[in-house]
Design a protein around this motif. Structure first.
Motif, PDB file in Angstrom:
ATOM      1  N   ARG A   1      64.374   8.985  -2.417  1.00 24.32           N
ATOM      2  CA  ARG A   1      63.909   8.988  -1.023  1.00 24.32           C
ATOM      3  C   ARG A   1      65.071   9.258  -0.078  1.00 24.32           C
ATOM      4  N   ALA A   2      66.217   8.673  -0.403  1.00 24.14           N
ATOM      5  CA  ALA A   2      67.394   8.896   0.437  1.00 24.14           C
ATOM      6  C   ALA A   2      67.787  10.376   0.426  1.00 24.14           C
ATOM      7  N   ILE A   3      67.725  10.983  -0.740  1.00 20.00           N
ATOM      8  CA  ILE A   3      68.058  12.407  -0.846  1.00 20.00           C
ATOM      9  C   ILE A   3      67.053  13.236  -0.029  1.00 20.00           C
ATOM     10  N   ASP A   4      65.792  12.848  -0.136  1.00 14.94           N
ATOM     11  CA  ASP A   4      64.737  13.548   0.619  1.00 14.94           C
ATOM     12  C   ASP A   4      65.030  13.589   2.115  1.00 14.94           C
ATOM     13  N   SER A   5      65.607  12.504   2.591  1.00 14.50           N
ATOM     14  CA  SER A   5      65.774  12.389   4.041  1.00 14.50           C
ATOM     15  C   SER A   5      66.969  13.191   4.564  1.00 14.50           C
ATOM     16  N   LEU A   6      67.741  13.756   3.660  1.00 13.80           N
ATOM     17  CA  LEU A   6      68.926  14.509   4.092  1.00 13.80           C
ATOM     18  C   LEU A   6      68.514  15.892   4.595  1.00 13.80           C
ATOM     19  N   PRO A   7      69.311  16.441   5.506  1.00 15.99           N
ATOM     20  CA  PRO A   7      69.061  17.828   5.923  1.00 15.99           C
ATOM     21  C   PRO A   7      69.152  18.773   4.714  1.00 15.99           C
ATOM     22  N   GLN A   8      68.402  19.836   4.765  1.00 17.19           N
ATOM     23  CA  GLN A   8      68.325  20.791   3.661  1.00 17.19           C
ATOM     24  C   GLN A   8      69.709  21.269   3.200  1.00 17.19           C
ATOM     25  N   GLU A   9      70.582  21.569   4.176  1.00 16.12           N
ATOM     26  CA  GLU A   9      71.893  22.123   3.799  1.00 16.12           C
ATOM     27  C   GLU A   9      72.725  21.093   3.021  1.00 16.12           C
ATOM     28  N   GLN A  10      72.506  19.810   3.334  1.00 10.17           N
ATOM     29  CA  GLN A  10      73.231  18.772   2.590  1.00 10.17           C
ATOM     30  C   GLN A  10      72.623  18.577   1.198  1.00 10.17           C
ATOM     31  N   ARG A  11      71.291  18.657   1.126  1.00  6.09           N
ATOM     32  CA  ARG A  11      70.630  18.497  -0.184  1.00  6.09           C
ATOM     33  C   ARG A  11      71.055  19.613  -1.144  1.00  6.09           C
ATOM     34  N   GLU A  12      71.176  20.813  -0.597  1.00  8.11           N
ATOM     35  CA  GLU A  12      71.560  21.951  -1.453  1.00  8.11           C
ATOM     36  C   GLU A  12      72.922  21.719  -2.106  1.00  8.11           C
ATOM     37  N   VAL A  13      73.865  21.326  -1.275  1.00  8.64           N
ATOM     38  CA  VAL A  13      75.222  21.185  -1.808  1.00  8.64           C
ATOM     39  C   VAL A  13      75.293  19.980  -2.750  1.00  8.64           C
TER      40      VAL A  13
ATOM     41  N   ARG B   1      65.519  22.575  -7.249  1.00 10.63           N
ATOM     42  CA  ARG B   1      65.964  23.294  -8.427  1.00 10.63           C
ATOM     43  C   ARG B   1      65.586  24.762  -8.314  1.00 10.63           C
ATOM     44  N   ALA B   2      64.381  25.008  -7.819  1.00 11.49           N
ATOM     45  CA  ALA B   2      63.942  26.390  -7.671  1.00 11.49           C
ATOM     46  C   ALA B   2      64.838  27.127  -6.673  1.00 11.49           C
ATOM     47  N   ALA B   3      65.128  26.439  -5.565  1.00 13.37           N
ATOM     48  CA  ALA B   3      65.973  27.062  -4.549  1.00 13.37           C
ATOM     49  C   ALA B   3      67.357  27.344  -5.105  1.00 13.37           C
ATOM     50  N   VAL B   4      67.869  26.371  -5.810  1.00 18.54           N
ATOM     51  CA  VAL B   4      69.199  26.532  -6.400  1.00 18.54           C
ATOM     52  C   VAL B   4      69.185  27.655  -7.440  1.00 18.54           C
ATOM     53  N   ALA B   5      68.137  27.647  -8.276  1.00 19.93           N
ATOM     54  CA  ALA B   5      68.049  28.670  -9.314  1.00 19.93           C
ATOM     55  C   ALA B   5      68.006  30.065  -8.689  1.00 19.93           C
ATOM     56  N   ALA B   6      67.242  30.182  -7.592  1.00 18.94           N
ATOM     57  CA  ALA B   6      67.151  31.478  -6.922  1.00 18.94           C
ATOM     58  C   ALA B   6      68.506  31.913  -6.387  1.00 18.94           C
ATOM     59  N   GLN B   7      69.217  30.933  -5.846  1.00 23.00           N
ATOM     60  CA  GLN B   7      70.540  31.262  -5.309  1.00 23.00           C
ATOM     61  C   GLN B   7      71.486  31.672  -6.425  1.00 23.00           C
ATOM     62  N   ILE B   8      71.345  31.000  -7.555  1.00 20.95           N
ATOM     63  CA  ILE B   8      72.214  31.329  -8.687  1.00 20.95           C
ATOM     64  C   ILE B   8      71.891  32.721  -9.213  1.00 20.95           C
ATOM     65  N   GLU B   9      70.596  33.015  -9.314  1.00 17.72           N
ATOM     66  CA  GLU B   9      70.194  34.348  -9.774  1.00 17.72           C
ATOM     67  C   GLU B   9      70.809  35.409  -8.865  1.00 17.72           C
ATOM     68  N   ALA B  10      70.691  35.155  -7.565  1.00 20.41           N
ATOM     69  CA  ALA B  10      71.226  36.115  -6.597  1.00 20.41           C
ATOM     70  C   ALA B  10      72.733  36.250  -6.769  1.00 20.41           C
ATOM     71  N   TYR B  11      73.357  35.107  -6.969  1.00 23.40           N
ATOM     72  CA  TYR B  11      74.799  35.110  -7.127  1.00 23.40           C
ATOM     73  C   TYR B  11      75.207  35.884  -8.377  1.00 23.40           C
ATOM     74  N   GLU B  12      74.447  35.649  -9.445  1.00 27.66           N
ATOM     75  CA  GLU B  12      74.780  36.317 -10.703  1.00 27.66           C
ATOM     76  C   GLU B  12      74.589  37.822 -10.586  1.00 27.66           C
ATOM     77  N   ALA B  13      73.549  38.202  -9.865  1.00 23.76           N
ATOM     78  CA  ALA B  13      73.303  39.632  -9.677  1.00 23.76           C
ATOM     79  C   ALA B  13      74.501  40.264  -8.974  1.00 23.76           C
ATOM     80  N   VAL B  14      74.967  39.566  -7.932  1.00 21.68           N
ATOM     81  CA  VAL B  14      76.140  40.064  -7.200  1.00 21.68           C
ATOM     82  C   VAL B  14      77.352  40.089  -8.125  1.00 21.68           C
TER      83      VAL B  14
END
Lengths: 252, 86
Positions: B31-43, A68-81
């Motif tokens: 746990r399944a989500i945890d095991s995913l690569p970061q780029e997949q978890r983000e999306v 959530r933190a990572a996503v929030a940071a990305q959103i903040e950055a996106y909003e700034a842009v």
């Protein structure tokens, strides 16, 4: 239309309500004809629902909070842009965050949730080939059932050697194919099913439920069938002459 | 938001038999989500967790929509495989 390749991405996009017509209609048609396609779509809907539950529950605070933190940071950055680019992109002056936060729980998600339950039930049913369900599925496509589906009006029922068949309703899908919802009472269980007419009446969906004491208490299977038909783009139920005419046409 | 999962166990399967989803707890999905690569978890977080459209997620992540879709499809297929095996 050129042949549609049902890649995982296409099926996922359909499950998420991200496909435009006519591709969505084509996928819905494929879903009606092919249980494997239906199952894949449902799995995508199911994975979305489960993921949503995990992110919403904060059950395991470690990773979700990081994410959530990572996503929030990305959103903040996106909003700034976005704010910086407001003049060039007036459509995006409303921040993406407020846009999605303000969305009520989307209709498509509600539908997806109900349909997920449907087709998982179908997958379960169809997947248990060595179990009694296989016999039940065979009954649903018994020549006697097919014959009655071709002539019985909605609301009518008939006793067959292996159970009581009740035809519930008749629909035309967006692709003009004709489908009928029916229920087969057999022994201690009832099966709600949908059959669509191709060369024959082929069962495209089935959900078993135990028989209740009340004769026609709507079962959860019936609700699932409604969701399934909704997802296929079924029109209003055909009745009376319209139904008779459609059945006569389909038999030709 | 436990409600989703609880509703599901009521709806799925033949009530006379063991509900197929009963053993899948949210923790297992986690746990399944945890095991995913970061780029997949983000999306996954953006589209399934936060309800962004593919296009919105692509803009947030600065990747093409096609990349969002392929990562998302892989992540979700993996989740289904892992939770089905549970």
């Amino acid at each position: 239309m050129s042949e549609l390749h049902l890649t995982d991405e296409v099926l996922m996009a359909f499950a998420d309500g991200e496909l435009d017509e006519p591709v969505a209609a084509a996928v819905a048609g494929a879903m009606a004809q092919n249980p494997t396609v239906a199952r894949k779509i449902v799995e995508f809907q199911q994975s979305r629902r489960l993921t949503r539950s995990v992110f919403a529950s904060n059950l395991a605070p470690d990773v979700p909070s990081e994410l959530r933190a990572a996503v929030a940071a990305q959103i903040e950055a996106y909003e700034a842009v976005s704010r910086a680019g407001e003049r060039q992109e007036p459509v995006q002056t409303q921040s993406i965050r407020s846009e999605w936060r303000s969305r009520a729980y989307p209709m498509k998600m509600a539908l997806a949730a109900s349909v997920a339950a449907v087709a998982v039930a179908a997958g379960y049913f169809i997947g248990q080939q060595s179990q009694p369900e296989a016999g039940r599925l065979a009954q649903l496509e018994d020549p006697l059932v097919r014959q009655e589906l071709g002539r019985l009006g909605s609301g009518s029922e008939v006793e067959l050697p292996f159970g009581r068949l009740r035809v519930i309703s008749t629909y035309r899908l967006a692709d003009q194919s004709l489908c009928r919802e029916f229920r087969l009472h057999s022994g201690s269980s009832a099966t709600d099913a949908v059959a669509c007419r191709a060369d024959e009446w082929d069962v495209t969906f089935a959900a078993a439920a135990p028989v209740s004491d009340a004769e026609y208490t709507p079962s959860s299977g019936g609700d699932l069938v409604d969701s399934y038909l909704g997802n296929l783009g079924a029109g209003p139920p055909l009745a009376g002459e319209a139904e008779a005419e459609a059945l006569a046409q389909s038999a030709r | 938001m436990m409600e989703d999962v609880e509703t599901q166990t009521h709806l799925i399967g033949d009530p006379g038999e063991e509900p197929i989803m009963s053993k899948i707890a949210l923790a297992e999905v986690q746990r399944a989500i945890d095991s995913l690569p970061q780029e997949q978890r983000e999306v996954l977080a953006l589209v399934c967790g936060e309800d962004l459209t593919y296009r919105e997620a692509a803009e947030v992540l600065h990747v093409p929509v096609g990349t969002v879709m392929s990562r998302l499809a892989r992540a979700r297929k993996r989740l289904v495989e892992m939770t089905a095996a549970a």
